[in-house]
Design a protein around this motif. Structure first.
Motif, PDB file in Angstrom:
ATOM      1  N   LYS A  87       0.858  -1.190   0.000  1.00 51.86           N
ATOM      2  CA  LYS A  87       0.000   0.000   0.000  1.00 51.86           C
ATOM      3  C   LYS A  87       0.893   1.238   0.000  1.00 51.86           C
ATOM      4  O   LYS A  87       1.583   1.507   0.978  1.00 51.86           O
ATOM      5  CB  LYS A  87      -0.892   0.026   1.243  1.00 51.86           C
ATOM      6  CG  LYS A  87      -1.826  -1.137   1.373  1.00 51.86           C
ATOM      7  CD  LYS A  87      -3.037  -0.954   0.510  1.00 51.86           C
ATOM      8  CE  LYS A  87      -3.989  -2.101   0.773  1.00 51.86           C
ATOM      9  NZ  LYS A  87      -5.196  -2.027   0.042  1.00 51.86           N
ATOM     10  N   TYR A  88       0.870   1.940  -1.106  1.00 52.21           N
ATOM     11  CA  TYR A  88       1.634   3.170  -1.231  1.00 52.21           C
ATOM     12  C   TYR A  88       0.676   4.346  -1.192  1.00 52.21           C
ATOM     13  O   TYR A  88      -0.476   4.236  -1.615  1.00 52.21           O
ATOM     14  CB  TYR A  88       2.434   3.189  -2.536  1.00 52.21           C
ATOM     15  CG  TYR A  88       3.490   2.120  -2.588  1.00 52.21           C
ATOM     16  CD1 TYR A  88       4.736   2.319  -2.005  1.00 52.21           C
ATOM     17  CD2 TYR A  88       3.246   0.902  -3.205  1.00 52.21           C
ATOM     18  CE1 TYR A  88       5.714   1.341  -2.036  1.00 52.21           C
ATOM     19  CE2 TYR A  88       4.206  -0.085  -3.249  1.00 52.21           C
ATOM     20  CZ  TYR A  88       5.438   0.141  -2.664  1.00 52.21           C
ATOM     21  OH  TYR A  88       6.395  -0.840  -2.689  1.00 52.21           O
ATOM     22  N   SER A  89       1.156   5.466  -0.676  1.00 48.90           N
ATOM     23  CA  SER A  89       0.305   6.630  -0.562  1.00 48.90           C
ATOM     24  C   SER A  89       1.089   7.877  -0.943  1.00 48.90           C
ATOM     25  O   SER A  89       2.217   8.074  -0.475  1.00 48.90           O
ATOM     26  CB  SER A  89      -0.200   6.757   0.874  1.00 48.90           C
ATOM     27  OG  SER A  89      -1.007   7.883   1.012  1.00 48.90           O
ATOM     28  N   GLY A  90       0.497   8.695  -1.788  1.00 50.42           N
ATOM     29  CA  GLY A  90       1.097   9.972  -2.128  1.00 50.42           C
ATOM     30  C   GLY A  90       0.840  10.970  -1.016  1.00 50.42           C
ATOM     31  O   GLY A  90       0.086  10.702  -0.073  1.00 50.42           O
ATOM     32  N   VAL A  91       1.442  12.131  -1.122  1.00 50.47           N
ATOM     33  CA  VAL A  91       1.296  13.125  -0.057  1.00 50.47           C
ATOM     34  C   VAL A  91      -0.146  13.632   0.034  1.00 50.47           C
ATOM     35  O   VAL A  91      -0.635  13.946   1.119  1.00 50.47           O
ATOM     36  CB  VAL A  91       2.295  14.290  -0.253  1.00 50.47           C
ATOM     37  CG1 VAL A  91       1.964  15.102  -1.484  1.00 50.47           C
ATOM     38  CG2 VAL A  91       2.366  15.161   0.976  1.00 50.47           C
ATOM     39  N   ASP A  92      -0.857  13.658  -1.101  1.00 49.49           N
ATOM     40  CA  ASP A  92      -2.235  14.144  -1.095  1.00 49.49           C
ATOM     41  C   ASP A  92      -3.209  13.121  -0.522  1.00 49.49           C
ATOM     42  O   ASP A  92      -4.269  13.486  -0.014  1.00 49.49           O
ATOM     43  CB  ASP A  92      -2.668  14.543  -2.517  1.00 49.49           C
ATOM     44  CG  ASP A  92      -2.435  13.435  -3.526  1.00 49.49           C
ATOM     45  OD1 ASP A  92      -1.569  12.582  -3.278  1.00 49.49           O
ATOM     46  OD2 ASP A  92      -3.111  13.432  -4.572  1.00 49.49           O
ATOM     47  N   SER A  93      -2.869  11.840  -0.559  1.00 46.53           N
ATOM     48  CA  SER A  93      -3.770  10.803  -0.039  1.00 46.53           C
ATOM     49  C   SER A  93      -3.197  10.105   1.200  1.00 46.53           C
ATOM     50  O   SER A  93      -3.553   8.971   1.480  1.00 46.53           O
ATOM     51  CB  SER A  93      -4.058   9.776  -1.134  1.00 46.53           C
ATOM     52  OG  SER A  93      -2.849   9.124  -1.494  1.00 46.53           O
ATOM     53  N   MET A  94      -2.319  10.802   1.925  1.00 49.81           N
ATOM     54  CA  MET A  94      -1.716  10.225   3.131  1.00 49.81           C
ATOM     55  C   MET A  94      -2.814   9.987   4.182  1.00 49.81           C
ATOM     56  O   MET A  94      -3.595  10.890   4.464  1.00 49.81           O
ATOM     57  CB  MET A  94      -0.651  11.182   3.683  1.00 49.81           C
ATOM     58  CG  MET A  94       0.249  10.583   4.714  1.00 49.81           C
ATOM     59  SD  MET A  94       1.276   9.222   4.157  1.00 49.81           S
ATOM     60  CE  MET A  94       2.361  10.003   3.007  1.00 49.81           C
ATOM     61  N   PRO A  95      -2.883   8.769   4.747  1.00 49.06           N
ATOM     62  CA  PRO A  95      -3.970   8.475   5.688  1.00 49.06           C
ATOM     63  C   PRO A  95      -3.808   9.203   7.019  1.00 49.06           C
ATOM     64  O   PRO A  95      -2.698   9.480   7.455  1.00 49.06           O
ATOM     65  CB  PRO A  95      -3.848   6.957   5.891  1.00 49.06           C
ATOM     66  CG  PRO A  95      -2.426   6.666   5.596  1.00 49.06           C
ATOM     67  CD  PRO A  95      -2.001   7.637   4.545  1.00 49.06           C
ATOM     68  N   ARG A  96      -4.954   9.522   7.641  1.00 56.30           N
ATOM     69  CA  ARG A  96      -4.955  10.087   8.992  1.00 56.30           C
ATOM     70  C   ARG A  96      -5.597   9.048   9.900  1.00 56.30           C
ATOM     71  O   ARG A  96      -6.707   8.601   9.654  1.00 56.30           O
ATOM     72  CB  ARG A  96      -5.763  11.378   9.047  1.00 56.30           C
ATOM     73  CG  ARG A  96      -5.069  12.540   8.343  1.00 56.30           C
ATOM     74  CD  ARG A  96      -5.915  13.781   8.412  1.00 56.30           C
ATOM     75  NE  ARG A  96      -6.301  14.051   9.789  1.00 56.30           N
ATOM     76  CZ  ARG A  96      -6.206  15.231  10.372  1.00 56.30           C
ATOM     77  NH1 ARG A  96      -5.753  16.245   9.694  1.00 56.30           N
ATOM     78  NH2 ARG A  96      -6.584  15.405  11.610  1.00 56.30           N
ATOM     79  N   VAL A  97      -4.909   8.685  10.973  1.00 56.66           N
ATOM     80  CA  VAL A  97      -5.389   7.650  11.890  1.00 56.66           C
ATOM     81  C   VAL A  97      -6.156   8.321  13.016  1.00 56.66           C
ATOM     82  O   VAL A  97      -5.622   9.194  13.700  1.00 56.66           O
ATOM     83  CB  VAL A  97      -4.212   6.824  12.441  1.00 56.66           C
ATOM     84  CG1 VAL A  97      -4.704   5.741  13.369  1.00 56.66           C
ATOM     85  CG2 VAL A  97      -3.412   6.229  11.299  1.00 56.66           C
ATOM     86  N   LEU A  98      -7.399   7.911  13.224  1.00 53.95           N
ATOM     87  CA  LEU A  98      -8.287   8.483  14.241  1.00 53.95           C
ATOM     88  C   LEU A  98      -8.315  10.005  14.174  1.00 53.95           C
ATOM     89  O   LEU A  98      -8.245  10.690  15.190  1.00 53.95           O
ATOM     90  CB  LEU A  98      -7.849   8.036  15.646  1.00 53.95           C
ATOM     91  CG  LEU A  98      -8.279   6.641  16.077  1.00 53.95           C
ATOM     92  CD1 LEU A  98      -7.791   6.369  17.485  1.00 53.95           C
ATOM     93  CD2 LEU A  98      -9.774   6.470  16.021  1.00 53.95           C
ATOM     94  N   ASN A  99      -8.392  10.521  12.958  1.00 54.89           N
ATOM     95  CA  ASN A  99      -8.457  11.962  12.712  1.00 54.89           C
ATOM     96  C   ASN A  99      -7.288  12.715  13.347  1.00 54.89           C
ATOM     97  O   ASN A  99      -7.439  13.802  13.888  1.00 54.89           O
ATOM     98  CB  ASN A  99      -9.792  12.532  13.196  1.00 54.89           C
ATOM     99  CG  ASN A  99     -10.192  13.764  12.415  1.00 54.89           C
ATOM    100  OD1 ASN A  99      -9.656  14.017  11.347  1.00 54.89           O
ATOM    101  ND2 ASN A  99     -11.113  14.531  12.954  1.00 54.89           N
ATOM    102  N   GLY A 100      -6.105  12.099  13.318  1.00 49.91           N
ATOM    103  CA  GLY A 100      -4.907  12.753  13.823  1.00 49.91           C
ATOM    104  C   GLY A 100      -4.491  12.333  15.217  1.00 49.91           C
ATOM    105  O   GLY A 100      -3.432  12.731  15.694  1.00 49.91           O
ATOM    106  N   LEU A 101      -5.304  11.526  15.906  1.00 49.64           N
ATOM    107  CA  LEU A 101      -4.953  11.078  17.263  1.00 49.64           C
ATOM    108  C   LEU A 101      -3.955   9.928  17.246  1.00 49.64           C
ATOM    109  O   LEU A 101      -3.195   9.760  18.188  1.00 49.64           O
ATOM    110  CB  LEU A 101      -6.206  10.670  18.046  1.00 49.64           C
ATOM    111  CG  LEU A 101      -7.175  11.800  18.362  1.00 49.64           C
ATOM    112  CD1 LEU A 101      -8.418  11.248  19.041  1.00 49.64           C
ATOM    113  CD2 LEU A 101      -6.520  12.843  19.233  1.00 49.64           C
TER     114      LEU A 101
END
Length: 132
Positions: A87-101
Motif C-alpha cells: 500500500k503506497y500513498s502519495g502526499v495528497d492521499s496520506m492516511p490520517r489515523v483516528l483523525n490525527g490522534l
C-alpha cells in the motif's frame, strides 16, 4: 522462515501488551529499528535498546503503561502494507489515523517517519502500519 518480519514485530508487541509484559525482545533489522525509534519519539513505548549479541541482533522494547490504571499506551497496532499487497500513498492521499490522534508509520525515500512528518516534507511512501 518468516515471510513478513514487520507483521512478526507488530504481533510480538501486541502479544506482549495483552500479556502485560514490561519488556519484549524482537530479532533486529534496520527497518524494525527505525519503526522502534518512531514509536519511542511519539511516546508509544517507554524505552528501547539495541543489542548486537548475535549476528542478527536483538531489539529490547520497554512497553509503556499508565501508572495508575495500567492501560497500555498502544491500544491497536495494524499492519497495512503486506508482502502480497503493498500500500503506497502519495502526499495528497496520506492516511490520517483516528483523525490525527494516532499515527501511520510510513517508509519514504527520506527514511521511516509518521504520516504527519511525511506530509510536512511533501513526500509519499509505503504505509507500513497504524498505531493508536
Amino acid at each position: 522462515m518468516n515471510t513478513d518480519p514487520i507483521a512478526d514485530y507488530l504481533t510480538r508487541v501486541r502479544n506482549a501488551i495483552k500479556a502485560n509484559h514490561r519488556v519484549v525482545e524482537i530479532p533486529a533489522s534496520n527497518l524494525k529499528k527505525e519503526i522502534t525509534k518512531v514509536l519511542f519519539d511519539k511516546g508509544y513505548i517507554a524505552n528501547y535498546k539495541f543489542e548486537d549479541t548475535t549476528v542478527q541482533g536483538i531489539i529490547k522494547i520497554a512497553l509503556k503503561y499508565h501508572p495508575v490504571t495500567k492501560v497500555p499506551a498502544i491500544r491497536t497496532l495494524t499492519r497495512v502494507s503486506k508482502p502480497g499487497l503493498r500500500k503506497y500513498s502519495g502526499v495528497d492521499s496520506m492516511p490520517r489515523v483516528l483523525n490525527g490522534l494516532g499515527i501511520a508509520v510510513v517508509s519514504t525515500s527520506k527514511g521511516v517517519m509518521t504520516d504527519k512528518e511525511a506530509r510536512n516534507l511533501n513526500i509519499g511512501g509505503e504505509v507500513l502500519c497504524y498505531v493508536h
